[in-house]
Scaffold this active site. Structure first.
Site, PDB file in Angstrom:
ATOM      1  N   LYS A 104       0.828  -1.205   0.000  1.00  0.00           N
ATOM      2  CA  LYS A 104       0.000   0.000   0.000  1.00  0.00           C
ATOM      3  C   LYS A 104       0.860   1.252   0.000  1.00  0.00           C
ATOM      4  O   LYS A 104       0.588   2.215  -0.730  1.00  0.00           O
ATOM      5  CB  LYS A 104      -0.937  -0.020   1.210  1.00  0.00           C
ATOM      6  CG  LYS A 104      -2.041  -1.067   1.117  1.00  0.00           C
ATOM      7  CD  LYS A 104      -2.790  -1.247   2.427  1.00  0.00           C
ATOM      8  CE  LYS A 104      -3.822  -2.363   2.298  1.00  0.00           C
ATOM      9  NZ  LYS A 104      -4.522  -2.643   3.580  1.00  0.00           N
ATOM     10  N   GLN A 120      -4.504  -1.162   9.745  1.00  0.00           N
ATOM     11  CA  GLN A 120      -4.419  -2.473   9.117  1.00  0.00           C
ATOM     12  C   GLN A 120      -5.053  -3.548  10.007  1.00  0.00           C
ATOM     13  O   GLN A 120      -4.730  -3.661  11.183  1.00  0.00           O
ATOM     14  CB  GLN A 120      -2.960  -2.825   8.822  1.00  0.00           C
ATOM     15  CG  GLN A 120      -2.770  -4.148   8.115  1.00  0.00           C
ATOM     16  CD  GLN A 120      -3.365  -4.171   6.721  1.00  0.00           C
ATOM     17  OE1 GLN A 120      -3.238  -3.217   5.965  1.00  0.00           O
ATOM     18  NE2 GLN A 120      -4.006  -5.275   6.380  1.00  0.00           N
ATOM     19  N   ASP A 176     -11.054   3.092   4.297  1.00  0.00           N
ATOM     20  CA  ASP A 176     -11.425   1.679   4.177  1.00  0.00           C
ATOM     21  C   ASP A 176     -12.923   1.513   3.970  1.00  0.00           C
ATOM     22  O   ASP A 176     -13.382   0.464   3.509  1.00  0.00           O
ATOM     23  CB  ASP A 176     -11.004   0.904   5.434  1.00  0.00           C
ATOM     24  CG  ASP A 176      -9.680   0.176   5.255  1.00  0.00           C
ATOM     25  OD1 ASP A 176      -9.339  -0.145   4.094  1.00  0.00           O
ATOM     26  OD2 ASP A 176      -8.992  -0.070   6.256  1.00  0.00           O
TER      27      ASP A 176
END
Length: 294
Positions: free
Chosen positions: A53, A97, A120
């Site tokens: 990422k 994460q 997200d």
């Protein structure tokens, strides 16, 4: 032979477009978009995901702020860091994460992130907006990536019979909402314990599988000319990475299918970049990113 839905190729195309877009913002005197990535612990898979990422961020000109915390970090400390990032005007997106260590309540962490910085798309505010069809919802990255991949290959979704195997909050549920939104698709959501799973998958014109079980879907469980989107990524004892479907046999029967790896994964990362830039755009008075306008 099925059309291979090459997520890696499409993601690279998107990243090139995003890079040009960011360069235009910089020419206008604006700062770079900024994504804060928080990793708790040393899970090897999570470290790989975070590294990918951050690398992708660098490719398109997004500044990556990386915060790595020890496995034993108290939940209160993580919440304090999130609060600081929420208040930082230079931070456009926040990504924590997953999965988190067991002593940390994941729901508490998701709830703590400012919904406007929740790239997200997991915060209940964004989930609710997606469910009710509001335009300003931040769409979870994997469903958005799948959607963009299907559209890139001109896969028709309107009025199709769609079956989703896997009912997670990350993929299955939001994916079902995307298919329902404006498309008038008929959507069936199953999971690995669904009775007579084959009865449902055989009816699918579009089949999305996100369970995490190698070769769960075999060629006899799908109809001819089905479009198969395999979200699963499983490592076998011999080191091979495979999806949740029997790719080698189904590709001779399907109209189109995603490979594993190289299918959905790269599109998920590309969608994270899109969401970050979309949040950034709105902060500076632009509309949300057109690729998120579904």
């Amino acid at each position: 032979m099925a059309i291979i839905l090459d997520g890696k190729k499409v993601a690279q195309k998107i990243k090139k477009e995003l890079k040009k877009e960011v360069e235009e913002y910089i020419k206008k005197g604006l700062r770079n978009p900024t994504l804060a990535v928080v990793l708790v612990g040393n899970d090897p898979a999570s470290q790989v995901y975070v590294r990918n990422k951050r690398k992708s961020c660098e490719e398109v000109g997004i500044k990556s702020m990386y915060i790595h915390l020890e496995e034993e970090t108290p939940e209160e400390e993580l919440l304090r860091i999130i609060d600081k990032l929420n208040k930082d005007e230079e931070v456009d997106g926040i990504l924590v994460q997953l999965p988190l260590p067991r002593h940390i309540n994941t729901s508490n962490i998701i709830m703590a992130i400012n919904p406007e910085k929740d790239v997200d798309g997991f915060h209940p505010d964004n989930v609710g907006k997606l469910a009710t069809g509001l335009k300003d919802a931040i769409i979870p990255c994997t469903p958005l990536g799948i959607w963009l991949l299907l559209k890139e290959y001109n896969i028709e979704t309107y009025k199709k019979d769609v079956v989703i195997v896997g009912a997670s909050n990350i993929v299955g549920k939001p994916m079902s909402l995307l298919f329902l939104k404006n498309e008038e698709a008929t959507v069936t959501v199953c999971h690995r314990n669904t009775k007579n799973l084959e009865k449902h998958t055989k009816n699918a014109e579009i089949l999305v599988v996100a369970v995490g079980k190698p070769n769960l879907i075999t060629s006899d469980m799908v109809k001819e000319n089905v479009v198969v989107v395999d979200v699963g990524i499983n490592k076998l004892e011999d080191g091979r990475l495979v999806g949740d479907t029997d790719f080698e046999n189904i590709k001779h029967k399907a109209f189109a299918i995603t490979p594993v790896p190289g299918g959905v994964g790269p599109m998920t990362v590309a969608s994270l970049l899109i969401n970050t830039i979309s949040v950034y755009r709105q902060k500076f008075g632009f509309s949300k990113h057109p690729l998120t306008d579904i």
